[in-house]
Design a protein around this motif. Structure first.
Motif, PDB file in Angstrom:
ATOM      1  N   SER A   1      -2.146  -2.714   1.596  1.00  0.00           N
ATOM      2  CA  SER A   1      -0.894  -2.990   0.906  1.00  0.00           C
ATOM      3  C   SER A   1      -0.735  -4.460   0.558  1.00  0.00           C
ATOM      4  O   SER A   1       0.184  -4.812  -0.168  1.00  0.00           O
ATOM      5  CB  SER A   1       0.291  -2.536   1.758  1.00  0.00           C
ATOM      6  OG  SER A   1       0.293  -3.251   2.965  1.00  0.00           O
ATOM      7  N   SER A   2      -1.610  -5.321   1.070  1.00  0.00           N
ATOM      8  CA  SER A   2      -1.476  -6.739   0.752  1.00  0.00           C
ATOM      9  C   SER A   2      -2.380  -7.108  -0.423  1.00  0.00           C
ATOM     10  O   SER A   2      -2.985  -6.248  -1.040  1.00  0.00           O
ATOM     11  CB  SER A   2      -1.788  -7.581   1.982  1.00  0.00           C
ATOM     12  OG  SER A   2      -3.071  -7.295   2.437  1.00  0.00           O
ATOM     13  N   THR A   3      -2.505  -8.406  -0.695  1.00  0.00           N
ATOM     14  CA  THR A   3      -2.982  -8.836  -2.012  1.00  0.00           C
ATOM     15  C   THR A   3      -4.354  -8.328  -2.427  1.00  0.00           C
ATOM     16  O   THR A   3      -4.578  -8.061  -3.593  1.00  0.00           O
ATOM     17  CB  THR A   3      -3.006 -10.372  -2.053  1.00  0.00           C
ATOM     18  OG1 THR A   3      -3.459 -10.843  -0.802  1.00  0.00           O
ATOM     19  CG2 THR A   3      -1.651 -10.908  -2.325  1.00  0.00           C
ATOM     20  N   LEU A   4      -5.288  -8.210  -1.500  1.00  0.00           N
ATOM     21  CA  LEU A   4      -6.667  -7.935  -1.920  1.00  0.00           C
ATOM     22  C   LEU A   4      -6.780  -6.561  -2.595  1.00  0.00           C
ATOM     23  O   LEU A   4      -7.420  -6.424  -3.637  1.00  0.00           O
ATOM     24  CB  LEU A   4      -7.599  -8.029  -0.717  1.00  0.00           C
ATOM     25  CG  LEU A   4      -9.081  -8.028  -1.050  1.00  0.00           C
ATOM     26  CD1 LEU A   4      -9.411  -9.197  -1.966  1.00  0.00           C
ATOM     27  CD2 LEU A   4      -9.903  -8.140   0.214  1.00  0.00           C
ATOM     28  N   TYR A   5      -6.158  -5.556  -2.001  1.00  0.00           N
ATOM     29  CA  TYR A   5      -6.246  -4.207  -2.597  1.00  0.00           C
ATOM     30  C   TYR A   5      -4.965  -3.806  -3.299  1.00  0.00           C
ATOM     31  O   TYR A   5      -4.987  -3.050  -4.262  1.00  0.00           O
ATOM     32  CB  TYR A   5      -6.625  -3.184  -1.528  1.00  0.00           C
ATOM     33  CG  TYR A   5      -8.026  -3.395  -1.049  1.00  0.00           C
ATOM     34  CD1 TYR A   5      -9.105  -2.936  -1.790  1.00  0.00           C
ATOM     35  CD2 TYR A   5      -8.286  -4.089   0.117  1.00  0.00           C
ATOM     36  CE1 TYR A   5     -10.393  -3.151  -1.377  1.00  0.00           C
ATOM     37  CE2 TYR A   5      -9.573  -4.322   0.535  1.00  0.00           C
ATOM     38  CZ  TYR A   5     -10.629  -3.847  -0.209  1.00  0.00           C
ATOM     39  OH  TYR A   5     -11.910  -4.067   0.196  1.00  0.00           O
ATOM     40  N   ASP A   6      -3.822  -4.217  -2.774  1.00  0.00           N
ATOM     41  CA  ASP A   6      -2.594  -4.295  -3.556  1.00  0.00           C
ATOM     42  C   ASP A   6      -2.096  -2.951  -4.099  1.00  0.00           C
ATOM     43  O   ASP A   6      -2.297  -2.629  -5.273  1.00  0.00           O
ATOM     44  CB  ASP A   6      -2.812  -5.290  -4.711  1.00  0.00           C
ATOM     45  CG  ASP A   6      -1.489  -5.743  -5.278  1.00  0.00           C
ATOM     46  OD1 ASP A   6      -0.457  -5.396  -4.695  1.00  0.00           O
ATOM     47  OD2 ASP A   6      -1.509  -6.436  -6.306  1.00  0.00           O
ATOM     48  N   THR A   7      -1.430  -2.198  -3.270  1.00  0.00           N
ATOM     49  CA  THR A   7      -0.847  -0.943  -3.762  1.00  0.00           C
ATOM     50  C   THR A   7       0.313  -1.176  -4.713  1.00  0.00           C
ATOM     51  O   THR A   7       0.805  -0.227  -5.308  1.00  0.00           O
ATOM     52  CB  THR A   7      -0.368  -0.087  -2.586  1.00  0.00           C
ATOM     53  OG1 THR A   7       0.379  -0.899  -1.696  1.00  0.00           O
ATOM     54  CG2 THR A   7      -1.518   0.540  -1.853  1.00  0.00           C
ATOM     55  N   ASP A   8       0.732  -2.423  -4.853  1.00  0.00           N
ATOM     56  CA  ASP A   8       1.791  -2.727  -5.817  1.00  0.00           C
ATOM     57  C   ASP A   8       1.401  -2.303  -7.227  1.00  0.00           C
ATOM     58  O   ASP A   8       2.259  -1.941  -8.038  1.00  0.00           O
ATOM     59  CB  ASP A   8       2.070  -4.235  -5.781  1.00  0.00           C
ATOM     60  CG  ASP A   8       3.455  -4.564  -6.286  1.00  0.00           C
ATOM     61  OD1 ASP A   8       4.174  -3.606  -6.637  1.00  0.00           O
ATOM     62  OD2 ASP A   8       3.809  -5.743  -6.304  1.00  0.00           O
ATOM     63  N   ARG A   9       0.108  -2.341  -7.519  1.00  0.00           N
ATOM     64  CA  ARG A   9      -0.347  -1.951  -8.847  1.00  0.00           C
ATOM     65  C   ARG A   9       0.015  -0.511  -9.186  1.00  0.00           C
ATOM     66  O   ARG A   9       0.053  -0.133 -10.342  1.00  0.00           O
ATOM     67  CB  ARG A   9      -1.866  -2.091  -8.932  1.00  0.00           C
ATOM     68  CG  ARG A   9      -2.343  -3.501  -8.812  1.00  0.00           C
ATOM     69  CD  ARG A   9      -3.833  -3.539  -8.810  1.00  0.00           C
ATOM     70  NE  ARG A   9      -4.390  -2.989  -7.589  1.00  0.00           N
ATOM     71  CZ  ARG A   9      -5.616  -2.522  -7.486  1.00  0.00           C
ATOM     72  NH1 ARG A   9      -6.402  -2.497  -8.511  1.00  0.00           N
ATOM     73  NH2 ARG A   9      -6.052  -2.051  -6.338  1.00  0.00           N
ATOM     74  N   PHE A  10       0.234   0.301  -8.149  1.00  0.00           N
ATOM     75  CA  PHE A  10       0.521   1.717  -8.396  1.00  0.00           C
ATOM     76  C   PHE A  10       1.998   2.023  -8.226  1.00  0.00           C
ATOM     77  O   PHE A  10       2.380   3.174  -8.128  1.00  0.00           O
ATOM     78  CB  PHE A  10      -0.320   2.582  -7.451  1.00  0.00           C
ATOM     79  CG  PHE A  10      -1.764   2.247  -7.540  1.00  0.00           C
ATOM     80  CD1 PHE A  10      -2.536   2.777  -8.542  1.00  0.00           C
ATOM     81  CD2 PHE A  10      -2.337   1.356  -6.640  1.00  0.00           C
ATOM     82  CE1 PHE A  10      -3.863   2.438  -8.659  1.00  0.00           C
ATOM     83  CE2 PHE A  10      -3.659   1.025  -6.754  1.00  0.00           C
ATOM     84  CZ  PHE A  10      -4.429   1.561  -7.764  1.00  0.00           C
ATOM     85  N   GLY A  11       2.796   0.992  -8.131  1.00  0.00           N
ATOM     86  CA  GLY A  11       4.218   1.217  -7.939  1.00  0.00           C
ATOM     87  C   GLY A  11       4.563   1.761  -6.583  1.00  0.00           C
ATOM     88  O   GLY A  11       5.609   2.351  -6.378  1.00  0.00           O
TER      89      GLY A  11
END
Lengths: 163, 156
Positions: free
Chosen positions: A41-51
């Motif tokens: 969930s943090s920057t490297l893989y970043d689930t933010d990209r999927f909302g």
């Protein structure tokens, strides 16, 4: 009639599209998979990209319950209560081998899969799962949410009186 | 050397002693446990009670070993005590009067092995839950027996 069909399809797509990019996860983190959850969930893989980035630490504001880690029999009432507190629509993700099936814990203490007490929509195997697997699971769940049907029904059918 | 002092001063309280990887081990009858630990804590500087647990030897008589570990922060030495108790009456005196930390560890040994600690008035489950039947770390507890407190869903 053809007009109505066309309208219904549009609504399905619209509601599915809106829902799939606004997943609010509630991370129920109990064990070592939590480290993997933090990584994904943090920057490297970043689930933010999927909302699906903003964890809500109350079940009442979330709609994706991520069961991250081992669930024991003593903890089963807690996770059931958390699931019941979530508002519809809600989905459940079993994150890791322990939440999926109990993992390698076959003993007196551990619940053999969280699906014995609450319904699970998507399972991620692995001990712990790779971040790619988690992202794949989120995307698969999003596809499923986008494909759900939302038919326009009479008011009584849309809002059934329960009890 | 603290070990030599223990071996000479407490000679009449223990039955057997040996060295286990640099740690002194004493085996003693259950009635000598409290007097010996009292002297350990008051005369010999063992100020930290590390753990109490048990070992199950099915088929052996007496069936259980109750194992104690102590540590002295002044002399930096550890000590292990072993007491054998039978299955019919698995009771040992509680050490809560000497070490306050014994309360929790005795509760754990009580629920996992069914050892009774006479004198500890609070033997509620600490890791398990109310209503759990049996003692899961005994060797005769079935390895796949579950005691769920939430009803399982029907459709799986």
């Amino acid at each position: 009639m053809a007009m109505m069909d066309f309208l219904t399809t549009r609504k399905d797509e619209l509601v599915g599209w809106v829902r799939k990019f606004s997943l609010f996860p509630y991370p129920f983190v109990t064990a070592c998979c939590g480290m993997e959850f933090m990584a994904v969930s943090s920057t490297l893989y970043d689930t933010d990209r999927f909302g699906a980035a903003l964890p809500r630490f109350t079940p009442r504001q979330s709609d994706l319950l991520m069961v991250v880690g081992t669930i024991t029999h003593k903890e089963a009432p807690v996770i059931k209560r958390v699931y019941e507190q979530m508002c519809e629509p809600k989905w459940v993700m079993a994150f890791g081998a322990c939440a999926t099936s109990g993992g390698f814990y076959r003993n007196y203490a551990v619940l053999q899969g969280v699906d014995r007490v609450i319904p699970v929509d998507i399972y991620i195997p692995g001990c712990p799962p790779r971040p790619e697997m988690v992202i794949d699971a989120i995307m698969k769940l999003q596809d499923r949410i986008a494909g759900e049907r939302h038919p326009i029904l009479p008011f009584e059918e849309q809002n059934p009186v329960k009890g | 050397m603290i070990y030599a002092t223990i071996l000479s001063n407490l000679k009449d309280l223990y039955e057997r002693s040996w060295d286990s990887f640099g740690t002194l081990v004493l085996e003693l009858p259950v009635e000598n446990l409290y007097p010996l630990v009292e002297r350990l804590s008051e005369e010999l500087g063992f100020d930290l009670f590390l753990d109490v647990t048990a070992v199950d030897y099915p088929g052996r008589e007496p069936r259980f070993d109750v194992v104690y570990h102590f540590y002295g922060s002044g002399h930096n030495r550890r000590l292990r005590l072993k007491v054998q108790v039978p299955e019919a009456d698995p009771s040992v005196p509680s050490l809560t009067g000497l070490y306050g930390s014994a309360r929790y560890m005795e509760r754990e040994a009580h629920e996992m092995y069914g050892i009774r600690f006479t004198g500890n008035d609070d033997l509620r489950p600490i890791l398990l839950y109310e209503g759990f039947e049996g003692h899961p770390l005994r060797k005769d507890y079935p390895i796949d027996m579950e005691q769920p407190i939430v009803e399982y869903r029907e459709a799986r």
